[in-house]
Design a protein around this motif. Sequence first.
Motif, PDB file in Angstrom:
ATOM      1  N   THR A 103       0.842  -1.192   0.000  1.00 25.82           N
ATOM      2  CA  THR A 103       0.000   0.000   0.000  1.00 25.82           C
ATOM      3  C   THR A 103       0.879   1.245   0.000  1.00 25.82           C
ATOM      4  O   THR A 103       1.784   1.364   0.836  1.00 25.82           O
ATOM      5  N   PRO A 104       0.652   2.202  -0.932  1.00 26.38           N
ATOM      6  CA  PRO A 104       1.469   3.422  -0.958  1.00 26.38           C
ATOM      7  C   PRO A 104       1.339   4.232   0.324  1.00 26.38           C
ATOM      8  O   PRO A 104       0.262   4.320   0.917  1.00 26.38           O
ATOM      9  N   VAL A 105       2.447   4.801   0.742  1.00 29.14           N
ATOM     10  CA  VAL A 105       2.489   5.647   1.946  1.00 29.14           C
ATOM     11  C   VAL A 105       3.155   6.971   1.575  1.00 29.14           C
ATOM     12  O   VAL A 105       4.260   6.981   1.031  1.00 29.14           O
ATOM     13  N   LEU A 106       2.472   8.082   1.837  1.00 23.29           N
ATOM     14  CA  LEU A 106       3.042   9.399   1.571  1.00 23.29           C
ATOM     15  C   LEU A 106       3.921   9.824   2.737  1.00 23.29           C
ATOM     16  O   LEU A 106       3.546   9.689   3.904  1.00 23.29           O
ATOM     17  N   ASN A 107       5.115  10.351   2.421  1.00 20.94           N
ATOM     18  CA  ASN A 107       6.058  10.775   3.434  1.00 20.94           C
ATOM     19  C   ASN A 107       6.368  12.267   3.301  1.00 20.94           C
ATOM     20  O   ASN A 107       6.338  12.816   2.199  1.00 20.94           O
ATOM     21  N   VAL A 114       7.185   9.050  -1.642  1.00 16.78           N
ATOM     22  CA  VAL A 114       6.239   7.928  -1.620  1.00 16.78           C
ATOM     23  C   VAL A 114       6.997   6.633  -1.357  1.00 16.78           C
ATOM     24  O   VAL A 114       7.987   6.334  -2.032  1.00 16.78           O
ATOM     25  N   THR A 115       6.547   5.884  -0.361  1.00 15.82           N
ATOM     26  CA  THR A 115       7.071   4.546  -0.122  1.00 15.82           C
ATOM     27  C   THR A 115       5.869   3.601  -0.087  1.00 15.82           C
ATOM     28  O   THR A 115       4.751   3.986  -0.395  1.00 15.82           O
ATOM     29  N   PRO A 174       9.377   2.878  -4.376  1.00 13.94           N
ATOM     30  CA  PRO A 174       8.635   1.630  -4.585  1.00 13.94           C
ATOM     31  C   PRO A 174       9.119   0.837  -5.796  1.00 13.94           C
ATOM     32  O   PRO A 174       9.043  -0.402  -5.803  1.00 13.94           O
ATOM     33  N   HIS A 175       9.613   1.528  -6.809  1.00 10.57           N
ATOM     34  CA  HIS A 175      10.044   0.832  -8.013  1.00 10.57           C
ATOM     35  C   HIS A 175      11.312   0.006  -7.804  1.00 10.57           C
ATOM     36  O   HIS A 175      11.584  -0.923  -8.570  1.00 10.57           O
ATOM     37  N   VAL A 176      12.073   0.324  -6.769  1.00  7.19           N
ATOM     38  CA  VAL A 176      13.247  -0.498  -6.439  1.00  7.19           C
ATOM     39  C   VAL A 176      12.802  -1.933  -6.146  1.00  7.19           C
ATOM     40  O   VAL A 176      13.439  -2.903  -6.570  1.00  7.19           O
TER      41      VAL A 176
END
Length: 265
Positions: A103-107, A114-115, A174-176
């Motif tokens: 699930t995306p998490v805004l930082n 975004v993580t 996230p793309h990593v």
Amino acid sequence: MTTSTDNSQFIAFFGATGGCTNACLTHTLQAGFQATALARTPSKLTNMLLEQGLSQAVIDSQLTIIKGDIANIAAIKAVLTKNTFGTDHVQVASQIISGVGGTPVLNKSVTKPVTIDNPEICAQATRNIVQALTEIKAHDRPSITVISTTGVSDVKEDVPFWFRFLYHYMLADPHVDKKEMERIVTENSSSTGVFRGSVIIRPSLLVSDQNIKKGKGWKKLRVGTEENPAIGYTVGRQDVGEWIFEQVIKTGGESHFGQRVTITN
């Protein structure tokens, strides 16, 4: 090739409550295929399939749901195998479909805006599937299809100009995880690997939900490869799921083995 009339073969699903994978599973069961799926909450998956229009009778007769998560190797093994001919013979899934994701998490961070809640979930899920298959030591090897994303290619740009900031900066972290997942899949799809072949799906920005009745249809999608990508802004989850069913599950997927398939509207 798996056929809907061959009940000795089955397809294993991971991440089946996710939009693309749930749509794919729905089409799979509608067509009469046997399947297994991993779910932390089996009732949630069952309810989603009922909402898709499947009957309880179809779910009960064609789908085996294993309770657990992707960190549980024993649960993964249960999804990948069936003792169809007694305890001395273990049948392994002919195909694996994995749409595991976080699930995306805004930082409040300039470098990582975004993580995801579990930053290594895609790679870890794939490692655990590889480990499970290694421990099973079955003679037959399944193929695997995983859902990745555009924006991770080292070969050719596959993201529209106006989305490149979003993909290459906002979603870089996230793309990593997606790139590592792809590496693990490719590394284990050799002649000596646990997979007899692999297909990596790279959809553009996913929109809509898994409802197969609201899709535009898989035949309307634009499809490319890493070398010649189909570039677009968005694609419906239900349409991606239908494409995987039509082009991988129904056919066996051999014509796409080794490919990174870009899909968009």
